[in-house]
Scaffold this motif. Structure first.
Motif, short mmCIF file in Angstrom:
data_model
loop_
_atom_site.label_atom_id
_atom_site.label_comp_id
_atom_site.label_asym_id
_atom_site.label_seq_id
_atom_site.Cartn_x
_atom_site.Cartn_y
_atom_site.Cartn_z
N GLY A 97 0.82 -1.20 0.00
CA GLY A 97 0.00 0.00 0.00
C GLY A 97 0.85 1.25 0.00
O GLY A 97 1.82 1.37 -0.74
N ASP A 126 -5.54 1.81 -5.27
CA ASP A 126 -5.20 1.10 -4.04
C ASP A 126 -3.75 1.32 -3.58
O ASP A 126 -3.36 0.81 -2.52
N GLN A 129 -3.42 2.79 -0.03
CA GLN A 129 -4.22 2.19 1.03
C GLN A 129 -3.30 1.75 2.18
O GLN A 129 -2.08 1.60 2.01
#
Length: 280
Positions: A97, A126, A129
């Motif tokens: 991430g 993503d 994230q």
């Protein structure tokens, strides 16, 4: 049914990483035919000098790793406080991430190591994230033996094997990635239904499949789109079979960082150097 055919052969190359760990690597950062897969490393040695230095603390951003051991032990530690040991037959999944700093170190008394590390791209949405981590013991990984002697270990993703739907323990990988470890006796074959939405690649780490042209051992095979994949073993063969949905985004890679632009790579370097790696 539309059968998949061998489309590309990508050879592996000997190199080293971490603290002098000797590996064979297939780099795929500029190979969109293998999207979403970025790299696969094989670690294989019965000489501790080749691997005992391990992989001391280092950062990652924008990608996932899946480490799978056939033989040996590796310990994971990261800046979030995660700690886990995998032994022969186990696997570790890490989604970097927005940033993680981790180490992967072999057991000091270990005399042999055989394992693989796969890098999977994260889609742009993503990449920032929160990081995630999970380890999986060998006993959690389903094993299937077919009547013709073919053996499969289902590490990630759902697969239809011999008419049965079998789910691996790792089912949250980027790009809906799947992962099988397959052993085929000489002269045997294996047919698997596959989704036409997924790219299929195989890393043959021992032996040889019947393909045109013949692919040398330690090569990555990229198959065409199709609904069915059939593997025929010319000799006793062992391979990793990977499936994943194409992300179709620009890949900019610098060391342990995989982003979508040079500016994002520069930001990752700045964040790491400033000590704010992995934070909001």
């Amino acid at each position: 049914m539309n059968e998949r055919h061998l489309q590309h052969i990508i050879p592996s190359h000997p190199t080293s990483d971490g603290d002098g760990v000797k590996i064979r690597r297939v780099a795929l950062f500029d190979q969109p035919v293998a999207d979403p897969f970025l790299m696969i490393d094989e670690l294989l040695s019965d000489n501790p000098d080749d691997f005992i230095g391990g992989f001391p603390p280092h950062p990652h951003r924008g990608m996932e790793t899946l480490t799978y051991l056939r033989l040996g032990s590796l310990e994971h530690r990261d800046h979030m406080g995660n700690k886990g040991m995998i032994n022969s037959g186990g696997a570790q999944w890490m989604s970097a991430g927005r940033g993680i700093i981790h180490s992967e170190m072999p057991a000091r008394e270990m005399q042999q190591l055989h394992g693989f590390q796969l890098w999977i791209n994260l889609p742009a949405k993503d990449k920032m994230q929160p990081p995630k981590y999970r380890d999986v013991s060998a006993t959690e990984i389903p094993s299937v033996t077919l009547t013709n002697g073919v053996q499969l270990r289902v590490i990630a993703g759902p697969w239809q094997i011999d008419g049965n739907n079998i789910q691996g323990p790792l089912n949250d990988l980027a790009a809906s990635a799947g992962y099988l470890d397959i052993e085929l006796p000489a002269g045997s074959n294996l047919s698997l239904p596959t989704s036409v939405q997924q790219n299929i690649v195989a890393f043959v780490y021992q032996g040889q499949l019947q393909t045109q042209p013949l692919a040398p051992e330690k090569s990555l095979l990229v198959f065409s789109k199709g609904e069915q994949l059939t593997l025929n073993a010319q000799s006793d063969t062992k391979l990793l079979l990977l499936s994943g949905e194409s992300i179709g985004e620009k890949v900019v890679h610098y060391g342990p960082f995989v982003m979508n632009s040079v500016a994002e790579i520069e930001q990752a370097i700045q964040d790491y150097n400033a000590g704010r790696f992995g934070r909001e």
